[in-house]
Design an enzyme around this catalytic site. Structure first.
Site, PDB file in Angstrom:
ATOM      1  N   ASP A 161       9.699  29.320  -3.727  1.00 29.27           N
ATOM      2  CA  ASP A 161       9.763  29.332  -5.197  1.00 29.27           C
ATOM      3  C   ASP A 161       8.594  30.133  -5.787  1.00 29.27           C
ATOM      4  O   ASP A 161       8.744  30.833  -6.792  1.00 29.27           O
ATOM      5  CB  ASP A 161       9.676  27.902  -5.738  1.00 29.27           C
ATOM      6  N   CYS A 211       0.838  -1.207   0.000  1.00 28.61           N
ATOM      7  CA  CYS A 211       0.000   0.000   0.000  1.00 28.61           C
ATOM      8  C   CYS A 211       0.871   1.254   0.000  1.00 28.61           C
ATOM      9  O   CYS A 211       0.534   2.240   0.676  1.00 28.61           O
ATOM     10  CB  CYS A 211      -0.914   0.067   1.219  1.00 28.61           C
TER      11      CYS A 211
END
Ligand SMILES: Cc1cc2nc3c(=O)[nH]c(=O)nc-3n(C[C@H](O)[C@H](O)[C@H](O)COP(=O)(O)OP(=O)(O)OC[C@H]3O[C@@H](n4cnc5c(N)ncnc54)[C@H](O)[C@@H]3O)c2cc1C
Length: 748
Positions: free
Chosen positions: A482, A409
């Protein structure tokens, strides 16, 4: 969980450092990173010691002990939920708790004292108050009268130390030291009531010889501006009033339901467990041993360290605790300010310069225990694996955490842990988020409003500070950098988290603390957390994919390639995080350097970006892993320009020059140094003390921008007003020359 970094807890930390206890996670919450050693405080005031000689660096000590250090102030306890309520972060859970927070001045009982007197307690805050007092006396023209209230050892020692130091200061300023007048007031009939007659007489003689006016039986019951009033009707005029008496327990303890004594100190039994709650311990001034009342003195707090450590260890092992009996008589070495001291123990009284040297030797030896640590590799081997007491369910989880994890998973963290950890968090909601965490689905859906373009970025890195809340803040800030550097506004973010396996409750709390920090930063930027993925990993790590919005016009975008010859280079935050956080795990960085670096990393670039745009910035980038030079070259290349970098003008985080000079550099540094080929005068710069720092990789670094020269000054002024205190012009943009190397370093 240790709350407070007092004299007992530093001993506990050192012991846990020397003999780690596998399976036990130790956390220290302390308001201050540098905790004073009370024995040397008068020597510091007198000017015989520097700040670092008399303070224990808790950040380094905690690192040595393998403990998490959370710099924060406890302001309450939720005893039902077993959580410490902190001033600046979410509540922190504990299994066992020890409190060593010292005492708090009780000045409010005397009218006007809060307003007009300088409290010596808490002693960790006294340095700041002392430096201000020193400055006021230096500037005060003419005579200065100083009154000290409190005739115990602290008050007497402090009076003599202050007098010695201030007289020296006035002499240095070419002033007459006799401009200073000192008064010492005590409500008792004598000074030093807990010491013998010979000691008392010795100090009475010293005080008389130094011209200190002694007021016994003088209970101060009111303080007004520059005047003390006593119960006996005496008035004493004073320009400075220092309060060295009447300390009690922190007021918030009254809300905890713990049994307190008449002064608000926590009542503890012989095992240092509180009489109310066996999982809760207290030591030092804040503890009142019900069977062995003693006066408040650092020596008792120090002596309680080893039995406290032992009993904490026994408690987590489920073993019987050991009673502790403090000594009834103790050696006090009380100094007279001038490198002379009096020894007092029971009926004994010895004095002389040799007693001072003896005291100095003892104190320095004590402090070395907290500044010189054995090599972590060669410290005593751990005892056999410890058997920490766990409930059945917890034991099963612990076994599962050390067993091979299947990794199926996508090695996801269990849904309950995740939903509980995230359930208490509240990301901002935005109208343009159509499907987000408020209506979780397979993926988030966000709308790009008409006239806008979308800006994408992603960042991810591992924990480097062992404080998940602050780490979460920095990781989010780093990722948002950014977006702001492009001149965009943040819109939405998805998180990617790895968290080491462990007890569910601990994993859940780590996730909760970390995501709380991150969400605070994202919310502040009006950026909606819309989803994420959490998996197990060897280390705690956090990253974000962030989307931003910008006007759908490429000219509005603040790109790297817009620099123009004649512009100046502006850097908004100091550099040096790479070397400092390389030094931190090696115990080579001072705690206050790390504090300042963390504060800088937590500072958002949002306002700076806006300010740079308003001042006509032509290009911009945020400083991250490639370091200053790497990011500058990323700007000069597409701009078709050269640049001059002024090494002397670089804003640098405190300590970074020291750690880089010691050769302690980030593991990313060698990769960044390859870019030295971009330097025109690299050979001349090689031995410059700041040379290495231009390659230093940054985490959540500042913005580097080119700004038209004419607007540089107002831009800097505005940046500083916005809180970017170290923003600086660090160079200029030059027309592209014939040389292959675009960057020239100014070395002057
Ligand atoms: C001038 C002066 C000289 C003295 N000289 C001597 C001496 O020579 N010998 C001696 O034995 N005693 C001396 N004393 C007494 C001594 O200072 C105290 O007894 C001693 O400091 C008590 O130590 P502690 O460990 O209980 O607490 P402290 O040393 O006060 O330490 C408390 C710690 O807890 C932290 N803290 C406080 N509140 C919180 C909070 N809410 N949350 C998180 N952290 C918190 C603080 O930052 C600090 O690190 C002197 C006192 C004075 C005023």
């Amino acid at each position: 969980m240790l709350v407070g970094g007092g004299h007992s807890h530093v001993g506990v930390l050192r012991r846990f450092g020397m003999h780690p206890l596998p399976g036990v996670r130790l956390t220290v919450i302390c308001r201050d990173t540098h905790t004073p050693y009370s024995g040397m405080l008068p020597g510091y005031i007198a000017g015989h010691y520097g700040y670092d000689e008399v303070h224990i660096d808790l950040s380094r000590l905690a690192r040595f002990a393998g403990a998490r250090f959370f710099r924060d102030e406890a302001i309450g306890l939720d005893r039902d939920a077993r959580k410490v309520i902190c001033r600046n972060r979410p509540p922190v859970p504990y299994d066992y708790l020890s409190i060593n927070i010292g005492s708090t001045p009780q000045m409010s009982q005397v009218a006007g004292a809060d307003e007009h007197a300088v409290p010596v307690k808490p002693i960790n805050g006294f340095n700041q108050r002392w430096l201000l007092l020193l400055e006021r006396v230096r500037k005060h023209a003419g005579a200065t009268r100083i009154a000290v209230v409190g005739g115990g050892a602290g008050g007497v020692e402090l009076t003599l130390a202050m007098q010695y130091r201030l007289r020296q200061e006035l002499r240095t300023l070419g002033r007459d030291p006799d401009e200073l007048g000192f008064h010492l007031l005590t409500s008792d009939p004598v000074i030093l009531p807990t010491h013998n007659n010979s000691v008392r007489r010795a100090f009475e003689r010293v005080l008389a010889a130094r011209g200190v006016v002694l007021h016994c039986n003088a209970e101060v019951n009111q303080v007004s501006a520059a005047r003390l009033h006593t119960a006996g009707g005496e008035n004493v005029d004073a320009d400075e009033i220092v309060w060295v008496t009447r300390a009690g327990g922190a007021p918030w303890l009254r809300e905890t339901g713990l049994a307190l004594d008449a002064d608000g100190f926590i009542q503890v039994g012989d095992t240092l467990q509180t009489v109310t709650d066996p999982k809760l311990f207290a030591a030092g001034d804040i503890a009142s041993m019900v069977n062995h009342p003693r006066e408040k003195a650092g020596v008792f707090a120090v002596r309680q360290g080893p039995p406290l450590a032992e009993n904490l260890r026994r408690a987590v092992h489920g073993q019987a605790l050991k009673p502790y009996r403090p000594q009834s008589s103790w050696l006090a070495l009380i100094s007279t300010g001038d490198r002379y001291a009096v020894a007092s123990r029971g009926a004994l009284c010895l004095q002389g310069a040799w007693v001072w040297r003896w005291k100095d030797w003892i104190d320095r030896r004590f402090m070395r225990k907290f500044s010189e640590f054995p090599n972590m590799e060669t410290r005593p081997a751990d005892a056999a694996p410890s058997s920490v007491i766990l409930g059945e369910e917890e034991a099963a989880q612990a076994l599962s955490a050390i067993a091979m994890r299947c990794g199926g998973c996508g090695a996801k963290v269990g849904a309950t842990v995740l939903s509980r950890a995230l359930g208490a968090l509240h990301p901002v909601e935005r109208d343009d988020v159509l499907v987000g965490l408020h209506a979780p689905d397979d993926a988030a859906v966000v709308r790009v409003p008409p006239g806008k373009a979308m800006v994408h970025t992603v960042d991810f890195f591992r924990d480097f500070i062992d404080d998940p809340y602050i780490f979460g803040k920095i990781a989010a800030n780093h990722a948002l950098g950014d977006i702001f550097a492009m001149g965009a506004e943040a819109q939405s973010a998805t998180a990617i988290v790895t968290v080491p396996a462990g007890l569910e409750a601990k994993v859940e709390d780590t996730l909760f603390q970390m995501m709380s920090g991150a969400i605070e930063v994202l919310n502040d930027a009006n950026c909606a957390l819309v989803g994420g993925h959490t998996g197990e990993g060897r280390e705690l790590a956090l990253g974000f994919a962030v989307n931003g919005l910008i006007d759908d016009d490429i000219r509005a975008v603040l790109r790297k390639g817009g620099m123009r010859p004649g512009d100046v280079l502006v850097l908004t935050k100091p550099i040096g995080t790479g070397t400092l956080f390389a030094a931190h795990p090696l115990l080579k960085a001072r705690g206050r350097w790390i504090d300042a670096a963390l504060a800088s990393m937590c500072q958002s670039n949002r306002l700076a970006a806006q300010c740079l745009r308003e001042h006509g910035a032509t290009a911009c980038t945020d400083l991250t892993g490639f370091g200053l030079l790497g990011h500058l070259v990323e700007m000069t290349k597409p701009s078709g320009v050269d640049a001059e970098l002024d090494l002397a003008a670089l804003p640098i985080l405190e300590g970074a020059e020291e750690t880089s000079a010691a050769g302690i550099l980030s593991s990313l540094q060698p990769a960044n140094v390859r870019l030295r080929r971009a330097l025109r005068n690299q050979q001349q710069a090689l031995h410059h003390p700041r040379y290495a720092l231009i390659f230093d990789p940054q985490t959540a670094g500042g913005l580097l921008a080119s700004v038209p020269q004419a607007r540089a000054e107002p831009c800097l002024k505005a940046l500083r007003a916005l809180g970017y205190a170290q923003a600086a012009v660090i160079g200029r943009v030059l027309p592209q020359g014939d040389a292959l190397e675009p960057i020239v370093l100014k070395l002057g």
